[in-house]
Design a protein around this motif. Structure first.
Motif, PDB file in Angstrom:
ATOM      1  N   LYS A  65       0.879  -1.197   0.000  1.00 16.73           N
ATOM      2  CA  LYS A  65       0.000   0.000   0.000  1.00 16.73           C
ATOM      3  C   LYS A  65       0.903   1.230   0.000  1.00 16.73           C
ATOM      4  O   LYS A  65       1.825   1.362   0.810  1.00 16.73           O
ATOM      5  CB  LYS A  65      -0.856   0.037   1.266  1.00 16.73           C
ATOM      6  CG  LYS A  65      -1.919  -1.047   1.350  1.00 16.73           C
ATOM      7  CD  LYS A  65      -3.242  -0.547   0.761  1.00 16.73           C
ATOM      8  CE  LYS A  65      -4.350  -1.572   0.871  1.00 16.73           C
ATOM      9  NZ  LYS A  65      -4.085  -2.760   0.075  1.00 16.73           N
ATOM     10  N   ILE A  66       0.649   2.179  -0.917  1.00 14.25           N
ATOM     11  CA  ILE A  66       1.425   3.415  -0.951  1.00 14.25           C
ATOM     12  C   ILE A  66       0.428   4.548  -0.693  1.00 14.25           C
ATOM     13  O   ILE A  66      -0.534   4.712  -1.468  1.00 14.25           O
ATOM     14  CB  ILE A  66       2.124   3.604  -2.316  1.00 14.25           C
ATOM     15  CG1 ILE A  66       2.854   2.305  -2.741  1.00 14.25           C
ATOM     16  CG2 ILE A  66       3.096   4.771  -2.285  1.00 14.25           C
ATOM     17  CD1 ILE A  66       3.229   2.244  -4.185  1.00 14.25           C
ATOM     18  N   LEU A  94      12.533  -3.772  -4.768  1.00  7.91           N
ATOM     19  CA  LEU A  94      12.888  -2.341  -4.899  1.00  7.91           C
ATOM     20  C   LEU A  94      11.622  -1.564  -5.234  1.00  7.91           C
ATOM     21  O   LEU A  94      10.817  -2.016  -6.060  1.00  7.91           O
ATOM     22  CB  LEU A  94      13.920  -2.153  -6.025  1.00  7.91           C
ATOM     23  CG  LEU A  94      14.179  -0.693  -6.445  1.00  7.91           C
ATOM     24  CD1 LEU A  94      15.047   0.037  -5.390  1.00  7.91           C
ATOM     25  CD2 LEU A  94      14.880  -0.637  -7.806  1.00  7.91           C
ATOM     26  N   ILE A  95      11.510  -0.407  -4.544  1.00  8.25           N
ATOM     27  CA  ILE A  95      10.422   0.503  -4.941  1.00  8.25           C
ATOM     28  C   ILE A  95      11.003   1.911  -5.007  1.00  8.25           C
ATOM     29  O   ILE A  95      11.767   2.333  -4.120  1.00  8.25           O
ATOM     30  CB  ILE A  95       9.196   0.413  -4.009  1.00  8.25           C
ATOM     31  CG1 ILE A  95       8.122   1.410  -4.461  1.00  8.25           C
ATOM     32  CG2 ILE A  95       9.538   0.578  -2.532  1.00  8.25           C
ATOM     33  CD1 ILE A  95       6.741   1.101  -3.936  1.00  8.25           C
ATOM     34  N   PHE A 160       0.493   2.180  -8.944  1.00 12.24           N
ATOM     35  CA  PHE A 160      -0.003   3.492  -8.493  1.00 12.24           C
ATOM     36  C   PHE A 160      -0.287   3.478  -7.006  1.00 12.24           C
ATOM     37  O   PHE A 160      -0.556   2.417  -6.432  1.00 12.24           O
ATOM     38  CB  PHE A 160      -1.276   3.852  -9.259  1.00 12.24           C
ATOM     39  CG  PHE A 160      -0.990   4.276 -10.667  1.00 12.24           C
ATOM     40  CD1 PHE A 160      -0.604   5.587 -10.951  1.00 12.24           C
ATOM     41  CD2 PHE A 160      -1.095   3.360 -11.706  1.00 12.24           C
ATOM     42  CE1 PHE A 160      -0.325   5.945 -12.252  1.00 12.24           C
ATOM     43  CE2 PHE A 160      -0.821   3.723 -12.991  1.00 12.24           C
ATOM     44  CZ  PHE A 160      -0.435   5.030 -13.272  1.00 12.24           C
ATOM     45  N   ASP A 161      -0.209   4.662  -6.411  1.00 12.54           N
ATOM     46  CA  ASP A 161      -0.550   4.733  -4.980  1.00 12.54           C
ATOM     47  C   ASP A 161      -2.063   4.750  -4.800  1.00 12.54           C
ATOM     48  O   ASP A 161      -2.809   4.721  -5.791  1.00 12.54           O
ATOM     49  CB  ASP A 161       0.114   5.972  -4.344  1.00 12.54           C
ATOM     50  CG  ASP A 161      -0.412   7.259  -4.955  1.00 12.54           C
ATOM     51  OD1 ASP A 161      -1.207   7.155  -5.944  1.00 12.54           O
ATOM     52  OD2 ASP A 161      -0.057   8.332  -4.473  1.00 12.54           O
ATOM     53  N   GLU A 162      -2.495   4.738  -3.527  1.00 13.65           N
ATOM     54  CA  GLU A 162      -3.926   4.767  -3.254  1.00 13.65           C
ATOM     55  C   GLU A 162      -4.496   6.046  -3.856  1.00 13.65           C
ATOM     56  O   GLU A 162      -3.895   7.120  -3.751  1.00 13.65           O
ATOM     57  CB  GLU A 162      -4.169   4.787  -1.730  1.00 13.65           C
ATOM     58  CG  GLU A 162      -3.744   3.520  -1.014  1.00 13.65           C
ATOM     59  CD  GLU A 162      -4.589   2.334  -1.390  1.00 13.65           C
ATOM     60  OE1 GLU A 162      -5.823   2.406  -1.290  1.00 13.65           O
ATOM     61  OE2 GLU A 162      -3.998   1.303  -1.848  1.00 13.65           O
ATOM     62  N   GLY A 163      -5.594   5.974  -4.462  1.00 17.97           N
ATOM     63  CA  GLY A 163      -6.194   7.168  -5.068  1.00 17.97           C
ATOM     64  C   GLY A 163      -5.659   7.459  -6.446  1.00 17.97           C
ATOM     65  O   GLY A 163      -6.036   8.431  -7.083  1.00 17.97           O
ATOM     66  N   TYR A 168       4.630   4.679  -9.279  1.00 16.13           N
ATOM     67  CA  TYR A 168       5.856   4.186  -8.625  1.00 16.13           C
ATOM     68  C   TYR A 168       6.446   3.046  -9.450  1.00 16.13           C
ATOM     69  O   TYR A 168       5.714   2.361 -10.174  1.00 16.13           O
ATOM     70  CB  TYR A 168       5.536   3.699  -7.201  1.00 16.13           C
ATOM     71  CG  TYR A 168       5.302   4.841  -6.242  1.00 16.13           C
ATOM     72  CD1 TYR A 168       6.325   5.285  -5.425  1.00 16.13           C
ATOM     73  CD2 TYR A 168       4.046   5.473  -6.204  1.00 16.13           C
ATOM     74  CE1 TYR A 168       6.093   6.351  -4.564  1.00 16.13           C
ATOM     75  CE2 TYR A 168       3.825   6.530  -5.369  1.00 16.13           C
ATOM     76  CZ  TYR A 168       4.862   6.964  -4.540  1.00 16.13           C
ATOM     77  OH  TYR A 168       4.648   8.025  -3.707  1.00 16.13           O
ATOM     78  N   TYR A 169       7.765   2.885  -9.316  1.00 15.44           N
ATOM     79  CA  TYR A 169       8.460   1.793 -10.020  1.00 15.44           C
ATOM     80  C   TYR A 169       8.764   0.695  -9.004  1.00 15.44           C
ATOM     81  O   TYR A 169       9.380   0.973  -7.961  1.00 15.44           O
ATOM     82  CB  TYR A 169       9.747   2.328 -10.647  1.00 15.44           C
ATOM     83  CG  TYR A 169      10.607   1.278 -11.304  1.00 15.44           C
ATOM     84  CD1 TYR A 169      10.284   0.782 -12.560  1.00 15.44           C
ATOM     85  CD2 TYR A 169      11.747   0.798 -10.659  1.00 15.44           C
ATOM     86  CE1 TYR A 169      11.077  -0.185 -13.149  1.00 15.44           C
ATOM     87  CE2 TYR A 169      12.543  -0.174 -11.237  1.00 15.44           C
ATOM     88  CZ  TYR A 169      12.202  -0.665 -12.497  1.00 15.44           C
ATOM     89  OH  TYR A 169      12.969  -1.631 -13.084  1.00 15.44           O
TER      90      TYR A 169
END
Ligand code: ADP
Length: 508
Positions: A65-66, A94-95, A160-163, A168-169
């Motif tokens: 979760k981002i 990796l993120i 993608f992050d929440e919303g 993000y990679y």
């Protein structure tokens, strides 16, 4: 030197060459199969890593979760299964944000080396560009080298992050060392097994080749033991019905033919010495009489006359032998010319009338006015003389002998028939053989017979004229010899017809 010669003979032997080719073929086959197998194994192992990485990537999206730039892992920490899965996911992980700024990397990933930001930016841009609504976007697959020379397979992509505010990679990886170890193990097992298998295969090949070739050695050993005096030797067949049995059979048949020829030659020597001894003994007797007891000129003359007769018989025998050997060695060339067979036969029949009358045999000829033939007059006369004198010799008083000639379908047929004693069926196939004489019940040839050369000479003359001879005989009833010779061909006949026209053409 001797050692090298032995070695050369050994390596040139069929057994060695068979085994060597077999081993070479076997080695190539093993290497090829091993290569193909290894390729297939490598492909399958690789596919497995791809598949499990793909599954991990799918699972990862559920636990990651981002939110507000912060990365969290959401899972039930009490659940050992989930713990295990997330542990595994985070091992090579990796993120980064879309600009390539590290947001979390596992120690193993750091050891491999974090990708340069510009590369990450490019991948994110490409991922976003290829991302259709609702789809996962492009998957990137990379192979990287770790610090301890292990290879890693990395699967990365955009999340993608929440919303759905920022991209993000994310990358997850797996070391390929397990696969490499399996492949290496496989290679070593094969490399170790190939020489053993090859040795075993070669030994088997050597043994099989030895077994297959054993009859050949047997043939060679028997052949070495065979000489003129023990031609009765035969190689036993193995009843296998294979090529070697066929070879043995052929070889045995060859020895049988040789044995027959040798027997004939031996028989011939005995016959010739016997035939020559009789007149020689007689001549000696005549001369002794002349030398020791003759007193008057008449007595001398009589002894010499008798000796002359025996000498005549001697020279006849020698002439027949000489002629036959010339014929058989190809020194007797045919002197062909156009003959009228009717005339030749009529002349001969006339000559034979006197001996026929003496033997009280009725000799007749049945001839058409003209039978042209291209042949050697002397040989044709010799052939007819032999057949006629046999017919008269073997026909009892009161019997008859008939000679015929006719043209049939571009061929000429000559027949000599008699009502004589005939030839037994078991002798018929041999009467054209050299020195073959029909023996009476006691096993000896009747004294009135010759050397058994007459019919073999007839047969040679017929073959030399490209003809065929056949015989039909019934003991007690008679014998019929039929000879078929080629008629003069149409081309030479027309040439002869056109010849008288030639001078007229020259006159023009
Ligand atoms: P030979 O010179 O001994 O007569 P041939 O080769 O002419 O030898 O003949 C071989 C054998 O065939 C003779 O020994 C004889 O027994 C047999 N033969 C040949 N012609 C006749 C015939 N017309 N009738 C019966 N027997 C024959």
């Amino acid at each position: 030197m001797a050692y090298r010669r032995d070695l050369r003979r050994f390596t040139r032997g069929i057994r060695f060459r068979l085994t060597a080719s077999y081993a070479l073929f076997f080695a190539l086959l093993l290497v090829l199969v091993a290569g193909l197998f290894r390729e297939r194994l490598a492909y399958t192992l690789n596919q497995q890593v791809h598949d499990s990485l793909e599954q991990e990537w799918a699972a990862l999206k559920g636990y990651l979760k981002i939110e507000g730039g912060q990365v969290h892992w959401y899972y039930d920490t009490e659940d050992p299964d989930e713990n295990f899965i997330v542990e595994r996911l985070r091992r090579v992980f990796l993120i980064t944000d879309a600009n390539g700024h590290n947001k979390g990397a596992s120690s193993q990933y750091q050891a491999i080396g974090i990708d340069p930001p510009q590369e990450i930016r490019a991948r994110v841009a490409e991922g976003l560009a290829t991302m259709a609504p609702g789809s996962a976007g492009k998957a990137f697959w990379l192979e990287r080298n770790g610090p301890d020379r292990t290879h890693y397979l990395i699967r990365s992509g955009v999340v993608f992050d929440e919303g759905h505010h920022a991209a993000y990679y994310v990358a997850v990886g797996r070391p390929l060392s397990d696969n490499e170890a399996i492949l290496k193990q496989f290679t070593w097992i094969y490399v170790g097994a190939i020489p053993g298998a090859l040795l075993l295969g070669s030994l088997l090949g050597w043994f099989m080749a030895g077994r297959a070739l054993a009859p050949v050695q047997e043939i060679a050993r028997t052949a070495q033991r065979i000489s003129g005096s023990n031609l009765s030797l035969r190689i036993p067949t193995r009843n296998a019905g294979d090529e070697l049995d066929y070879l043995i059979l052929t070889f045995n048949r060859m020895i049988e033919r040789l044995e027959n020829s040798f027997r004939q030659i031996r028989q011939f020597s005995t016959d010739v010495s016997h035939e020559l001894r009789t007149p020689i003994t007689a001549i000696r007797g005549q001369l002794e009489v002349a030398l020791f007891t003759a007193q008057t000129a008449d007595q001398y003359r009589e002894a010499m006359f008798n000796a002359m007769q025996d000498i005549e018989r001697l020279s006849q025998i020698v002439r027949a032998l000489l002629l036959l050997s010339q014929a058989e060695s190809g020194q007797l060339a045919l002197q062909k010319s156009r003959l009228n067979l009717t005339q030749v036969i009529a002349d001969l029949v006339e000559q034979f009338q006197i001996p026929a009358e003496a033997a009280r045999v009725h000799l007749t000829a049945d001839l058409p006015p003209d039978v042209p033939i291209d042949a050697d007059r002397i040989q044709i006369e010799r052939m007819l003389t032999n057949l006629l004198s046999n017919a008269l010799k073997f026909t009892p008083p009161g019997g008859s002998v008939k000679v015929g000639a006719r043209c049939i379908q571009r061929k000429v047929e000559i027949t000599v028939e008699d009502t004589g004693r005939g030839i037994p069926a078991e002798d018929l196939p041999h009467i054209f053989d050299r020195f073959y004489r029909v023996r009476d019940a006691g096993g000896s040839a009747p004294p009135e017979q010759g050397l058994g050369l007459g019919l073999s000479f007839v047969s040679w003359i017929v073959t030399a004229h490209k003809g065929k001879i056949s015989v039909d005989s019934h003991p007690g009833e008679g014998t019929r010899f039929a000879i078929i010779l080629p008629a003069p061909d149409a081309a030479s006949e027309t040439m002869e017809l056109t010849q008288p026209v030639l001078p007229k053409m020259n006159e023009l």
